[in-house]
Write an enzyme that holds these catalytic residues in place. Structure first.
Site, PDB file in Angstrom:
ATOM      1  CB  ALA A   1      -0.929  -0.001   1.214  1.00 29.78           C
ATOM      2  CE1 TYR A   2       5.651   5.250   3.224  1.00 28.64           C
ATOM      3  CE2 TYR A   2       7.068   4.114   1.650  1.00 28.64           C
ATOM      4  CZ  TYR A   2       6.844   5.162   2.517  1.00 28.64           C
ATOM      5  OH  TYR A   2       7.801   6.136   2.676  1.00 28.64           O
ATOM      6  CG  ASP A   3       6.691   0.072  -1.887  1.00 27.80           C
ATOM      7  OD1 ASP A   3       7.030   0.912  -1.033  1.00 27.80           O
ATOM      8  OD2 ASP A   3       7.361  -0.931  -2.160  1.00 27.80           O
TER       9      ASP A   3
ATOM     10  CB  ALA B   1       0.374   5.507  -1.540  1.00 26.97           C
ATOM     11  CE  LYS B   2       5.436   8.127   0.878  1.00 29.55           C
ATOM     12  NZ  LYS B   2       5.254   9.567   1.202  1.00 29.55           N
TER      13      LYS B   2
END
Length: 295
Positions: A155-157, A159-160
Site C-alpha cells: 500500500a505504501y509503495d 501510494a508513493k
C-alpha cells in the site's frame, strides 16, 4: 533578515509538520526566512514544532489540526493559512503513514485503502486546494514526498509511486506557468514510521526488513538534514524551471542542479519513466515521446 535567506517572506504550508521529516523541513524553511503553516493530526506535536521554529529562528508559524485524507479538513487548513497570510507560496506534501505491513492477500483492505487516502489523496487534495491561488498570483512551488518501501509494504509503495506519477502529470499540466512540482525520495531515515516498520516486520517474520530497520534506527540511516536541504532547494527560486522530477536526497547531487536545469529538463533524467537514449523506438505523431511499440 539574513541576506542569504532563500525563502524570505515566503509562506510555506507543510503537512505532517509535527514530527520527523516534516519537522526537519519546517526548521530548515524557518532558517531560510519562511513563514509557516504547519498541518498534522496531533496538536501537541504541531505546537512543539511551532515553538521550536519560533524560539530558534524567530519564525512566524501557525498550526492547523487536519487529517490529509479528508478533503474538507485539507480545504479548511488551506483556507486558514490564506486567511492568516494572504497567500501560500510553497506547499510541502509530507504527511504519511506506514500502512499495513504484510503480504497483499493478508492485508486488511480498509487499512490498505486508508494508506492510499493518506498519501496519494492527501497530495491531490493539497494540490487541488493551492494551485488556483498560485496560478492567480503567478508563483508557486510544490514539493511532494515520495519514497520506496519494499516487500510487505504494497500500500505504501503503490501510494508513493502514484505520487511520482501525479507529480509528473501536474508538471505537464502546469507547463508555461511559474509553478513547479517536484518529488523527493528522502531515503531510509530514522523516524517513528521506520520504528513502526521495523517492529511490524519482526512480527511477521520479514527479517530482511527488520534488519534494515535496526540499521536505520541505530544511526545508519539516511540524513534527515539532507532531505530538508533538498526541500529548501525545491521550494526556493534556486530550482528555476526544474519540474516534474523525482530527486533522491540520499544519492543525487542536487547542489549541482542550478547550473544544469535546462539540460535536465531537456532530458528524461530524474523521472519515474526513463527512456534509454541508446535504444530509440518509434513514436506517435501526436505524442512525440510516446512509444507506439516497445523498445
Amino acid at each position: 533578515m539574513a541576506e542569504s535567506q532563500r525563502l524570505a517572506e515566503r509562506v510555506a504550508l507543510i503537512t505532517g509538520g509535527g514530527r520527523g521529516i516534516g519537522r526537519a523541513i519546517a526548521r530548515a524553511y524557518a532558517a531560510e526566512g519562511a513563514r509557516l503553516a504547519l498541518v498534522a493530526r496531533t496538536a501537541a506535536e504541531l505546537e512543539e514544532t511551532a515553538s521550536l521554529v519560533r524560539d530558534e529562528q524567530g519564525a512566524e508559524a501557525i498550526t492547523a489540526i487536519a487529517d490529509v485524507s479528508d478533503h474538507d479538513q485539507v480545504r479548511q487548513a488551506v483556507a486558514g493559512a490564506l486567511d492568516h497570510y494572504g497567500c501560500i507560496d510553497v506547499l510541502v506534501n509530507n504527511a504519511g503513514n506506514i500502512g499495513p505491513v504484510g503480504r497483499v492477500w493478508d492485508n486488511d483492505p480498509g487499512e490498505w485503502a486508508r494508506t492510499i487516502a493518506v498519501h496519494l489523496m492527501g497530495v491531490f487534495y493539497g494540490c487541488h486546494a493551492v494551485i488556483p491561488g498560485m496560478l492567480e498570483r503567478g508563483r508557486g512551488r510544490i514539493v511532494n514526498m515520495s519514497g520506496v518501501g519494499g516487500p510487505n509494504s504494497s500500500a505504501y509503495d503503490a501510494a508513493k509511486t502514484g505520487i511520482v506519477n501525479l507529480t509528473e502529470n501536474l508538471a505537464l499540466e502546469l507547463q508555461g506557468t511559474p509553478i513547479t512540482v517536484n518529488a523527493i525520495s528522502p531515503g531510509s531515515i530514522h523516524t517513528r514510521m521506520w520504528e513502526e516498520n521495523r517492529d511490524l516486520a519482526l512480527a511477521i517474520g520479514d527479517m530482511a526488513t527488520y534488519r534494515r530497520g535496526v540499521q536505520v534506527t541505530s544511526g545508519q540511516g539516511a540524513s534527515i538534514e539532507r532531505a530538508a536541504k533538498l526541500a529548501v532547494f525545491l521550494g526556493s527560486d534556486d530550482c528555476g524551471t526544474l519540474s516534474g522530477r523525482l530527486i533522491r536526497a540520499f544519492a543525487d547531487r542536487f547542489e549541482e542542479f542550478p547550473a544544469k536545469v535546462d539540460e535536465i529538463m531537456a532530458s528524461e533524467a530524474y523521472q519515474l519513466r526513463r527512456v534509454d537514449p541508446d535504444r530509440p523506438f518509434p513514436t506517435s505523431p501526436s505524442y512525440p515521446n510516446l512509444p507506439v511499440e516497445g523498445p
